[in-house]
Design an enzyme around this catalytic site. Structure first.
Site, PDB file in Angstrom:
ATOM      1  N   ASP A   1       0.825  -1.209   0.000  1.00  0.00           N
ATOM      2  CA  ASP A   1       0.000   0.000   0.000  1.00  0.00           C
ATOM      3  C   ASP A   1       0.862   1.263   0.000  1.00  0.00           C
ATOM      4  OD1 ASP A   1      -2.343   1.431  -0.008  1.00  0.00           O
ATOM      5  OD2 ASP A   1      -2.775   1.159   2.122  1.00  0.00           O
TER       6      ASP A   1
ATOM      7  N   ARG B   1       0.271   7.707  -2.673  1.00  0.00           N
ATOM      8  CA  ARG B   1       0.885   8.750  -1.837  1.00  0.00           C
ATOM      9  C   ARG B   1       2.336   8.990  -2.218  1.00  0.00           C
ATOM     10  NH1 ARG B   1      -1.163   5.972   3.445  1.00  0.00           N
ATOM     11  NH2 ARG B   1      -1.803   4.471   1.858  1.00  0.00           N
TER      12      ARG B   1
ATOM     13  N   HIS C   1       2.628   3.252  -8.953  1.00  0.00           N
ATOM     14  CA  HIS C   1       2.443   1.818  -9.198  1.00  0.00           C
ATOM     15  C   HIS C   1       3.644   1.257  -9.975  1.00  0.00           C
ATOM     16  CE1 HIS C   1      -1.505   2.283  -7.596  1.00  0.00           C
ATOM     17  NE2 HIS C   1      -2.022   2.895  -8.639  1.00  0.00           N
TER      18      HIS C   1
ATOM     19  N   ASN D   1     -10.911  -2.546  -5.364  1.00  0.00           N
ATOM     20  CA  ASN D   1     -10.134  -1.658  -6.234  1.00  0.00           C
ATOM     21  C   ASN D   1     -10.771  -1.480  -7.622  1.00  0.00           C
ATOM     22  OD1 ASN D   1      -6.912  -2.760  -4.901  1.00  0.00           O
ATOM     23  ND2 ASN D   1      -8.142  -0.982  -4.320  1.00  0.00           N
TER      24      ASN D   1
ATOM     25  N   ARG E   1     -12.107   2.015  -8.412  1.00  0.00           N
ATOM     26  CA  ARG E   1     -11.252   3.186  -8.672  1.00  0.00           C
ATOM     27  C   ARG E   1     -11.561   3.749 -10.065  1.00  0.00           C
ATOM     28  NH1 ARG E   1      -5.360   2.478  -5.788  1.00  0.00           N
ATOM     29  NH2 ARG E   1      -6.190   1.817  -3.774  1.00  0.00           N
TER      30      ARG E   1
ATOM     31  N   ARG F   1       1.952  -4.863   6.193  1.00  0.00           N
ATOM     32  CA  ARG F   1       1.256  -3.824   5.431  1.00  0.00           C
ATOM     33  C   ARG F   1       2.098  -2.552   5.481  1.00  0.00           C
ATOM     34  NH1 ARG F   1      -4.984  -2.382   4.585  1.00  0.00           N
ATOM     35  NH2 ARG F   1      -4.672  -0.602   3.202  1.00  0.00           N
TER      36      ARG F   1
ATOM     37  N   SER G   1      -8.247  -4.555   5.260  1.00  0.00           N
ATOM     38  CA  SER G   1      -8.854  -4.241   3.961  1.00  0.00           C
ATOM     39  C   SER G   1      -9.364  -5.476   3.208  1.00  0.00           C
ATOM     40  CB  SER G   1      -7.868  -3.450   3.086  1.00  0.00           C
ATOM     41  OG  SER G   1      -7.588  -2.192   3.667  1.00  0.00           O
TER      42      SER G   1
END
Ligand code: IPE
Ligand code: IPE
Ligand code: MG
Length: 233
Positions: free
Chosen positions: A14, A18, A31, A62, A65, A180, A188
């Site tokens: 994750d 950000r 990504h 996801n 998105r 994580r 999640s």
């Protein structure tokens, strides 16, 4: 000491978005950078003697998105499959995808199946990529399969341990350690059944920053844990 090296390490990767935002880049660049962490961690896992490394790459949630991001992630999966064959073969890594394949494009499904076939005899480590996966979905599809089997054969005797065989992870050991990244401290909807007794490690680093050294530190942290499974030691 026993169990120093976990048999199965799983990572909720994750923080790519950000990572990109902090640099004024588009999310997809995060990504792309995250794929380098995948390679670094997979190679380190092989070196450390981890037998199963699993990665949460794309959740059922996801799919919600923006279309461009979903498309970019699927494209990235396609290109990684193409580009990483040699690395997987060189390191003796078997590649497996688990999740709701029906939601993937036919092209991607074909590419995945081909890579699974190509690497099926590799024995150093198994790399499991959870794609279009969620824990509740897995438990639900398992319950449906079990119900269908019981409808065919009502006298079939089943125990709670038999449930594992209906999950998409059938035949694979439960994760010893779930890491994580990005500072979020939640599951999640990941391995809800299989993670019942996993050790958890939450780290602040964003996934694109999590490389060999971070992976090694995670294993050191795991080695200090005392797994009691509800018993008295
Ligand atoms: C993880 O990074 C990758 C996927 C969930 C596909 P995110 O895309 O969730 O990045 P953040 O959490 O928005 O930073
Ligand atoms: C979890 O990350 C899913 C993956 C890493 C594939 P998310 O970024 O989707 O999770 P939330 O939204 O923070 O719970
Ligand atoms: Mg996220």
């Amino acid at each position: 000491m026993e169990n120093q090296i976990p048999t199965h390490v799983s990572i909720i990767m994750d923080g790519n978005g950000r990572w990109a935002r902090e640099r004024g880049l588009e999310r997809v660049k995060g990504h792309v950078e995250g794929v380098k962490s995948v390679r670094a961690c997979a190679e380190e896992a092989v070196r450390q003697g981890v037998k199963y490394l699993s990665l949460f790459a794309f959740s059922e949630e996801n799919w919600g998105r923006p279309r461009e991001e979903v498309d970019a992630l699927m494209q990235l999966m396609m290109s990684s499959i193409r580009d990483e064959v040699a690395t997987l073969m060189d390191n003796g890594v078997r590649f497996v995808v688990l999740g709701n394949r029906e939601r993937l494009s036919a092209t991607l499904r074909t590419a995945i199946a081909a890579l699974e076939k190509r690497t099926e005899k590799n024995g150093a480590m198994t790399l499991i990529v959870f794609l279009s996966y969620s824990g509740k979905w897995d438990i639900f599809q398992a319950a449906r399969k079990m119900a269908a089997e019981l409808a065919r054969d009502p006298s079939k005797e089943l125990t709670i341990n038999d449930f594992d065989q209906y999950l998409v992870t059938a035949g694979y050991p439960d994760p010893d350690l779930i890491i994580r990244t990005s500072g979020e401290q939640r599951i999640s909807n990941y391995l809800l059944w299989q993670g019942a007794y996993s050790e958890f490690l939450f780290v602040e680093q964003l996934w694109p920053d999590f490389r060999e050294e971070s992976f090694r530190r995670a294993l050191e942290e795991y080695a200090k844990r005392d797994r009691r499974y509800g018993k008295v030691k």
